[in-house]
Design a protein around this motif. Structure first.
Motif, short mmCIF file in Angstrom:
data_model
loop_
_atom_site.label_atom_id
_atom_site.label_comp_id
_atom_site.label_asym_id
_atom_site.label_seq_id
_atom_site.Cartn_x
_atom_site.Cartn_y
_atom_site.Cartn_z
N GLU A 1 6.63 -0.21 6.03
CA GLU A 1 7.20 -1.38 6.70
C GLU A 1 8.21 -2.09 5.80
N LEU A 2 7.88 -2.21 4.52
CA LEU A 2 8.79 -2.86 3.57
C LEU A 2 10.09 -2.07 3.42
N ILE A 3 9.97 -0.75 3.35
CA ILE A 3 11.16 0.11 3.24
C ILE A 3 12.06 -0.10 4.46
N SER B 1 15.89 3.71 1.02
CA SER B 1 15.03 4.89 0.94
C SER B 1 13.77 4.57 0.13
N GLN B 2 12.79 5.44 0.27
CA GLN B 2 11.54 5.27 -0.47
C GLN B 2 11.80 5.30 -1.98
N LYS C 1 11.08 2.15 -4.55
CA LYS C 1 10.16 2.36 -5.68
C LYS C 1 10.85 1.98 -7.00
N THR C 2 12.12 2.32 -7.13
CA THR C 2 12.89 1.95 -8.32
C THR C 2 13.01 0.44 -8.44
N TRP C 3 13.21 -0.24 -7.32
CA TRP C 3 13.30 -1.69 -7.33
C TRP C 3 11.98 -2.34 -7.75
N LEU D 1 12.60 -9.63 -5.22
CA LEU D 1 13.67 -8.86 -4.58
C LEU D 1 14.49 -9.69 -3.59
N GLY D 2 14.00 -10.87 -3.24
CA GLY D 2 14.64 -11.65 -2.20
C GLY D 2 14.11 -11.25 -0.85
#
Length: 70
Positions: free
Chosen positions: A18-20, A26-27, A31-33, A61-62
């Motif tokens: 849902e967050l993606i 992309s996933q 994940k990097t963020w 992340l905002g």
């Protein structure tokens, strides 16, 4: 961003998928963020991030552009 801004948004438990979708990335990108903040977010137990974890994610992340205000 103030804490009251977080309360005004629809903060509820969200799954990773849902967050993606909300952030529109992309996933791998998401994940990097999240990686630099995982010690603050904490470990996800089960399928959903808790409301407190979501608040931390939104602060770091905002808010997603796709998120609707309540």
């Amino acid at each position: 961003m103030l804490v009251k801004d977080v309360v005004l948004m629809n903060v509820r438990p969200y799954s990773y998928k849902e967050l993606i979708t909300l952030y529109g990335v992309s996933q791998r990108t998401f994940k990097t963020w999240l990686n630099p903040f995982m010690h603050e977010i904490g470990e996800k137990h089960g399928r959903y991030f808790t409301v407190k974890q979501i608040e931390v994610i939104f602060k770091k992340l905002g808010f997603p552009k796709n998120m609707q205000e309540v």
